[in-house]
Write a protein that holds these residues in place. Structure first.
Motif, PDB file in Angstrom:
ATOM      1  N   THR A   1       2.548  13.567   0.348  1.00 46.68           N
ATOM      2  CA  THR A   1       2.067  12.235  -0.018  1.00 46.68           C
ATOM      3  C   THR A   1       3.227  11.254  -0.118  1.00 46.68           C
ATOM      4  O   THR A   1       3.106  10.096   0.272  1.00 46.68           O
ATOM      5  CB  THR A   1       1.305  12.287  -1.355  1.00 46.68           C
ATOM      6  OG1 THR A   1       0.337  13.316  -1.295  1.00 46.68           O
ATOM      7  CG2 THR A   1       0.615  10.975  -1.641  1.00 46.68           C
ATOM      8  N   TYR A   2       4.354  11.702  -0.620  1.00 49.19           N
ATOM      9  CA  TYR A   2       5.540  10.861  -0.698  1.00 49.19           C
ATOM     10  C   TYR A   2       5.995  10.456   0.703  1.00 49.19           C
ATOM     11  O   TYR A   2       6.358   9.300   0.939  1.00 49.19           O
ATOM     12  CB  TYR A   2       6.663  11.603  -1.429  1.00 49.19           C
ATOM     13  CG  TYR A   2       7.929  10.811  -1.557  1.00 49.19           C
ATOM     14  CD1 TYR A   2       8.046   9.835  -2.540  1.00 49.19           C
ATOM     15  CD2 TYR A   2       9.003  11.022  -0.705  1.00 49.19           C
ATOM     16  CE1 TYR A   2       9.212   9.092  -2.669  1.00 49.19           C
ATOM     17  CE2 TYR A   2      10.162  10.291  -0.818  1.00 49.19           C
ATOM     18  CZ  TYR A   2      10.262   9.327  -1.804  1.00 49.19           C
ATOM     19  OH  TYR A   2      11.396   8.594  -1.930  1.00 49.19           O
TER      20      TYR A   2
ATOM     21  N   GLU B   1       3.997   9.828  -7.673  1.00 49.72           N
ATOM     22  CA  GLU B   1       4.914  10.103  -8.775  1.00 49.72           C
ATOM     23  C   GLU B   1       4.171  10.352 -10.086  1.00 49.72           C
ATOM     24  O   GLU B   1       4.566  11.193 -10.884  1.00 49.72           O
ATOM     25  CB  GLU B   1       5.892   8.938  -8.958  1.00 49.72           C
ATOM     26  CG  GLU B   1       6.885   8.780  -7.839  1.00 49.72           C
ATOM     27  CD  GLU B   1       7.874   9.922  -7.767  1.00 49.72           C
ATOM     28  OE1 GLU B   1       8.300  10.426  -8.824  1.00 49.72           O
ATOM     29  OE2 GLU B   1       8.204  10.329  -6.641  1.00 49.72           O
ATOM     30  N   ILE B   2       3.077   9.619 -10.318  1.00 50.57           N
ATOM     31  CA  ILE B   2       2.359   9.703 -11.590  1.00 50.57           C
ATOM     32  C   ILE B   2       1.382  10.879 -11.607  1.00 50.57           C
ATOM     33  O   ILE B   2       1.299  11.602 -12.599  1.00 50.57           O
ATOM     34  CB  ILE B   2       1.625   8.380 -11.870  1.00 50.57           C
ATOM     35  CG1 ILE B   2       2.655   7.260 -12.059  1.00 50.57           C
ATOM     36  CG2 ILE B   2       0.720   8.488 -13.087  1.00 50.57           C
ATOM     37  CD1 ILE B   2       2.061   5.872 -12.092  1.00 50.57           C
TER      38      ILE B   2
ATOM     39  N   PHE C   1       0.824  -1.197   0.000  1.00 49.91           N
ATOM     40  CA  PHE C   1       0.000   0.000   0.000  1.00 49.91           C
ATOM     41  C   PHE C   1       0.867   1.259   0.000  1.00 49.91           C
ATOM     42  O   PHE C   1       0.560   2.240  -0.686  1.00 49.91           O
ATOM     43  CB  PHE C   1      -0.950  -0.010   1.200  1.00 49.91           C
ATOM     44  CG  PHE C   1      -2.046   0.998   1.106  1.00 49.91           C
ATOM     45  CD1 PHE C   1      -2.969   0.956   0.070  1.00 49.91           C
ATOM     46  CD2 PHE C   1      -2.157   1.984   2.060  1.00 49.91           C
ATOM     47  CE1 PHE C   1      -3.980   1.900  -0.014  1.00 49.91           C
ATOM     48  CE2 PHE C   1      -3.166   2.926   1.988  1.00 49.91           C
ATOM     49  CZ  PHE C   1      -4.077   2.885   0.942  1.00 49.91           C
ATOM     50  N   GLY C   2       1.966   1.241   0.734  1.00 49.09           N
ATOM     51  CA  GLY C   2       2.897   2.370   0.729  1.00 49.09           C
ATOM     52  C   GLY C   2       3.537   2.566  -0.636  1.00 49.09           C
ATOM     53  O   GLY C   2       3.699   3.700  -1.102  1.00 49.09           O
ATOM     54  N   ILE C   3       3.893   1.477  -1.302  1.00 49.47           N
ATOM     55  CA  ILE C   3       4.469   1.558  -2.649  1.00 49.47           C
ATOM     56  C   ILE C   3       3.447   2.124  -3.628  1.00 49.47           C
ATOM     57  O   ILE C   3       3.781   2.954  -4.482  1.00 49.47           O
ATOM     58  CB  ILE C   3       4.983   0.180  -3.102  1.00 49.47           C
ATOM     59  CG1 ILE C   3       6.207  -0.223  -2.271  1.00 49.47           C
ATOM     60  CG2 ILE C   3       5.327   0.184  -4.587  1.00 49.47           C
ATOM     61  CD1 ILE C   3       6.636  -1.658  -2.458  1.00 49.47           C
ATOM     62  N   VAL C   4       2.189   1.689  -3.496  1.00 46.26           N
ATOM     63  CA  VAL C   4       1.138   2.205  -4.366  1.00 46.26           C
ATOM     64  C   VAL C   4       0.960   3.708  -4.163  1.00 46.26           C
ATOM     65  O   VAL C   4       0.808   4.467  -5.133  1.00 46.26           O
ATOM     66  CB  VAL C   4      -0.193   1.446  -4.123  1.00 46.26           C
ATOM     67  CG1 VAL C   4      -1.365   2.143  -4.773  1.00 46.26           C
ATOM     68  CG2 VAL C   4      -0.082   0.019  -4.624  1.00 46.26           C
TER      69      VAL C   4
END
Length: 86
Positions: A50-51, A42-43, A33-36
């Motif tokens: 948010t990062y 980024e996108i 979930f953190g990676i998402v």
């Protein structure tokens, strides 16, 4: 030496194994979930806050995994200590 470690890990009681198993699954889900969140940032968003949320979730997932493993092993150790003492 490694065989002795695996032997000891195989002798863990089922409650401790469940704590470690479900803790690992929780940690993996939190990490994913953190990676998402980081990828979405980024996108789409490109915001620093948010990062930071995403990186904090990944860090928290690693700490939670360590705590679940250590907690499961401690519960198993004290369970064996109590049952051998009686």
């Amino acid at each position: 030496m490694i065989q002795k470690i695996f032997k000891q890990l195989n002798e863990i009681n089922s409650f401790s194994k469940n704590i470690i198993k479900w803790g690992a699954l929780f940690s993996i889900a939190l990490c994913i979930f953190g990676i998402v969140i980081i990828e979405y940032n980024e996108i789409v968003l490109n915001k620093l806050s948010t990062y930071k949320v995403g990186t904090t979730m990944i860090y928290t997932s690693m700490v939670a995994f360590a705590q679940f493993v250590i907690g499961g092993l401690i519960i198993d150790f004290f369970g064996k200590l109590i049952s051998n003492h009686e």
